[in-house]
Design a protein around this motif. Sequence first.
Motif, short mmCIF file in Angstrom:
data_model
loop_
_atom_site.label_atom_id
_atom_site.label_comp_id
_atom_site.label_asym_id
_atom_site.label_seq_id
_atom_site.Cartn_x
_atom_site.Cartn_y
_atom_site.Cartn_z
N LYS A 1 4.34 -5.01 6.28
CA LYS A 1 4.29 -4.65 4.86
C LYS A 1 2.98 -5.13 4.23
CE LYS A 1 7.12 -4.77 0.72
NZ LYS A 1 8.39 -5.21 0.14
N LEU B 1 0.01 -2.99 5.55
CA LEU B 1 0.11 -1.64 5.00
C LEU B 1 -0.36 -1.62 3.55
CD1 LEU B 1 1.05 1.22 5.71
CD2 LEU B 1 3.29 0.59 4.81
N ARG B 2 0.00 -2.64 2.81
CA ARG B 2 -0.36 -2.71 1.39
C ARG B 2 -1.85 -3.02 1.17
NH1 ARG B 2 2.19 -6.65 -3.18
NH2 ARG B 2 1.28 -5.55 -4.93
N ASN C 1 -4.60 -2.55 3.21
CA ASN C 1 -5.47 -1.89 4.18
C ASN C 1 -6.50 -1.02 3.44
OD1 ASN C 1 -6.58 -0.78 6.44
ND2 ASN C 1 -4.77 0.38 7.04
N ASN D 1 -8.33 1.92 5.75
CA ASN D 1 -7.45 2.80 6.52
C ASN D 1 -7.83 2.87 7.99
OD1 ASN D 1 -5.86 3.45 4.28
ND2 ASN D 1 -7.32 5.01 3.66
N VAL E 1 -0.12 1.21 10.55
CA VAL E 1 1.15 0.52 10.72
C VAL E 1 2.16 1.61 11.06
CG1 VAL E 1 2.93 -0.87 9.63
CG2 VAL E 1 0.54 -1.32 9.13
N GLU F 1 3.84 6.85 11.74
CA GLU F 1 2.85 6.19 10.88
C GLU F 1 3.42 6.01 9.48
OE1 GLU F 1 -1.58 6.90 8.97
OE2 GLU F 1 -0.79 8.36 10.36
N LEU F 2 3.18 4.85 8.89
CA LEU F 2 3.61 4.57 7.53
C LEU F 2 2.41 4.65 6.60
CD1 LEU F 2 5.92 1.49 8.14
CD2 LEU F 2 6.57 3.89 7.96
N TRP G 1 1.41 3.51 2.58
CA TRP G 1 1.90 2.66 1.50
C TRP G 1 2.43 3.47 0.32
CZ3 TRP G 1 3.89 -1.79 0.83
CH2 TRP G 1 4.03 -2.31 -0.44
N LYS H 1 6.34 2.40 0.39
CA LYS H 1 6.38 1.05 -0.16
C LYS H 1 7.80 0.56 -0.44
CE LYS H 1 5.03 2.81 -4.65
NZ LYS H 1 3.92 2.82 -5.59
#
Length: 63
Positions: free
Chosen positions: A11, A14-15, A17, A20, A24, A38-39, A41, A45
């Motif tokens: 988390k 991801l938040r 980054n 890019n 994650v 792939e996630l 944000w 979120k």
Amino acid sequence: MKIQLLPFFAKLILRLNPFNRLLVVCRGYSDDYENLTELVWKDDKHLQFYDKETYPEFQLWLR
């Protein structure tokens, strides 16, 4: 390159980054336990990162 991640770090990365370059990914997204997804944000979120039954695995990939 792939690295196993704890939900907390998944988390956080991801938040925060900014470039890019880091991906994650998680297993269990949309009930897909075969593949890693792939996630993003903005879209993910509110994902329940700490629910190990629904999201059993997070990985960090370098793009």
